[in-house]
Design an enzyme around this catalytic site. Structure first.
Site: not given
Length: 658
Positions: A46, A376-377
């Site tokens: 990232e 993603n999350e």
């Protein structure tokens, strides 16, 4: 038996031989179990901590297209300089006009500060490029210099070239600079050369070291890319992480903006710019120069399966409680099309729209994409509602692509408990679990996956790291507990198919989050204890899990096991045993090996150990080799019994070979 080699091994690793052992483990070499996936141990990238721009991406100029919200952020202008916005690249319209100074002794120019300084090495070659034109004709020239303004010597300038601007039309010009002295905190200076009678327009100013990874023009920093290759990762997850979400929809990562000519890849705000006010970097933007083509190319270079992550229609939920900030669940067409088009870009024939672009960029062969993550999350019903149409359409049109869903930001709790059943219901192929947790958590999770259902979605441990209590840095003890925890991943290879430590990179002057696997400044890099743990697993993944028990139980730091964690795999005819002794005392450890024929004994033992002078010890840029694996080889004659004294606070990989 070669007694010399055995003595060396005993000195390095503790006593060997038939000694009485407190802990005798049973290894069933004759009962191979689950297949260890080639994707088991990988890396997650990232653009946090200046991991891409200012890090892995070798571009040395910050704000090279003058597209930051403050057009000259990162630049110092002097003389007569204008910023205009009708340039040659529609998604990067800004450029600078250098106008002749009103007095013959004055100069007009710009200086770029780079990322924490422009750092160059003596006698190395640097490639400058810029798009230039002479808007009023004439024969203007610019002078390009590598300078150290802080120099106390007779000059600031250590490399220079003059470029003649030969056209009134936009054209790319290049020059090579070879400084005769190195410096750390310099600038790139560009100014009108005398006599400066006519203006010059300048756009997309770039400076790369000539020595990039694989020698590519739009390339990567060699030492950082090599560190990734040296891991031998099985999977490469990109481009995030939270930047996939953004803090607002316009800030989300959009892969289509990162392919095509680099001059026309739009700048994007990096959400890590302001996430932590105590580590604020108001000039942290994404150039897009390291884009999806480069990510796929790097995956191929290092032998890893590419694993792209795409936005599901939600922005960062930590920062957006209002559902109106997200894409309505009935308006996801663009987002689903992005996923479909990405599959075409990665795998499509060159006659397709996106496959043709891949070929145009220099890679006509497909990248062989097999898996992607959607979201993603994220968490809650809002995530499930948006993920469902992705899974349905992707499964219908591309059943060969596996889909990864999320279990939320926590390793347990309400969000986690809600999402796992939903991922099963939706038919996700894998579920991404994240856990940044303290020492106590890692010590208690040795059997985490032993009780997981063996059918249904598999586990992707997509982000994890041990965060020491009050010690959020890369000390050895945290890495040791990660090694211990990973024995449980390996033992449960039928459930866990992928695992990636996070974050990957951090600039020592520009970090927002720690610990991180690899630290660097502008000229040096350092591999942490956690890096070496990941490397030892990735270099020794094995093919099949072998049962390894102590008193009939897995060796997972349980009561009576005195801080021992262990797992075993077969690799062809070899057996690999990984053992972590997390205690501060030496432990006698013995193997009772079942299923090895007397006529086929193991004859070579390769032992690779990671330990440190003390638990808080850590590598640094000035002492990068303080903690590193040590390998010793010995001749042995083993069919049934083997024993060793494990030093305190140590992780060792033993490979038994014939």
């Amino acid at each position: 038996m070669n007694r010399t080699k055995l003595t060396i091994l005993a000195m390095a690793l503790g006593s060997l031989g038939a000694m009485a052992s407190t802990h005798t483990a049973v290894l069933r070499a004759d009962k191979p179990g689950a297949v260890v996936q080639p994707t088991m141990y990988g890396i997650f990238f990232e653009d946090i901590n200046y991991g891409a721009d200012g890090g892995l991406y070798a571009e040395m100029v910050k704000n090279r297209s003058f597209e930051f919200p403050q057009a000259l952020l990162g630049w110092r202008a002097y003389g007569s300089v204008e910023v205009l916005d009708d340039g040659p690249f529609d998604r990067n319209p800004h450029y600078v006009r250098l106008l002749p100074a009103s007095h013959g002794e004055k100069h007009t120019g710009i200086e770029n500060e780079g990322y924490f300084g422009v750092t160059v090495k003596k006698d190395s070659v640097y490639r400058f490029s810029a798009w230039l034109r002479a808007p009023q004709g004439g024969s203007p020239r610019i002078r390009v210099e590598l300078c150290d303004p802080a120099s106390t010597g007779e000059t600031q300038v250590y490399a220079a070239q003059t470029i003649d601007v030969t056209s009134g039309e936009w054209k790319k010009y290049t020059a090579e600079l070879k400084p005769w002295q190195g410096f750390d905190k310099g600038v790139l200076r560009v100014y009108l050369a005398k006599p400066d009678k006519t203006p010059v327009d300048i756009e997309h100013v770039s400076l790369f070291p000539a020595n990039t990874w694989k020698g590519r023009e739009n390339g990567l920093r060699t030492d950082l890319a090599q560190a990734l290759a040296d891991l031998k990762p099985g999977v490469f997850r990109f481009p995030g992480g939270c930047i996939v979400e953004g803090t607002e929809l316009p800030d989300r990562y959009q892969w289509k903006n990162t392919v095509g000519p680099v001059e026309n890849r739009p700048t994007n705000l990096n959400r890590w710019l302001y996430t932590f006010p105590h580590r604020l970097f108001p000039d942290y933007y994404q150039s897009g120069g390291l884009g999806f083509f480069e990510y796929f190319q790097l995956s191929e270079d290092i032998g890893a399966e590419p694993l792209p992550v795409l936005n599901v229609g939600l922005v960062c939920q930590y920062q957006n409680n209002d559902l109106h900030a997200h894409v309505p669940a009935d308006s996801l067409r663009q987002y689903i099309d992005d996923a479909l088009d990405l599959i075409e870009f990665a795998n499509g024939d060159t006659t397709t729209t996106w496959g043709a672009l891949r070929a145009e960029l220099g890679h006509p062969a497909p990248f062989n994409l097999k898996v992607m993550a959607i979201g993603n999350e994220q968490w809650g019903p809002e995530y499930v509602e948006r993920l469902e149409p992705f899974i349905k359409e992707l499964n219908a049109k591309h059943p060969e692509i596996k889909i990864i869903g999320s279990s939320g930001p926590d390793s347990e709790g309400d969000k986690f408990d809600y999402l796992w059943p939903e991922m099963r219901r939706l038919g996700a192929d894998l579920v991404d679990e994240h856990f940044y947790r303290p020492e106590s958590w890692f010590l208690s999770q040795g059997t985490r996956y032993d009780s997981y259902p063996r059918k249904g979605p598999k586990v992707f441990a997509g982000e994890y790291a041990c965060h020491g209590k009050g010690k959020k840095w890369n000390h050895f003890h945290a890495a040791l507990l990660e090694a211990a925890f990973m024995t449980g991943l390996e033992r449960n290879a039928d459930v866990v198919h992928m695992a990636t430590y996070a974050p990957l990179f951090a600039h020592v002057e520009g970090w927002q989050w720690r610990p991180d696997m690899i630290w660097f400044d502008n000229s040096r890099s350092m591999r942490t204890s956690s890096y070496y743990v990941q490397q030892l697993y990735a270099h020794n993944p094995g093919e099949r899990v072998l049962p390894l028990t102590l008193d009939g139980k897995p060796i997972a730091g349980l009561d009576g096991q005195d801080g021992l964690f262990a797992s075993a795999v077969s690799d062809g005819s070899d057996i690999i045993v990984k053992v972590a002794n997390t205690s501060d005392e030496a432990r006698d450890f013995a193997l009772d090996i079942k299923g090895v024929k007397a006529k086929q004994p193991f004859t070579t033992l390769t032992a690779t150990r990671l330990t440190a002078p003390e638990g808080d010890a850590e590598n640094s840029l000035d002492n990068p080799g303080l903690i590193a694996p040590v390998t010793t080889v010995a001749d042995i004659d083993v069919t049934k019994e083997w024993s060793v004294s494990l030093p305190p606070m140590s992780f060792t990989v033993y490979r038994f070979s014939r």
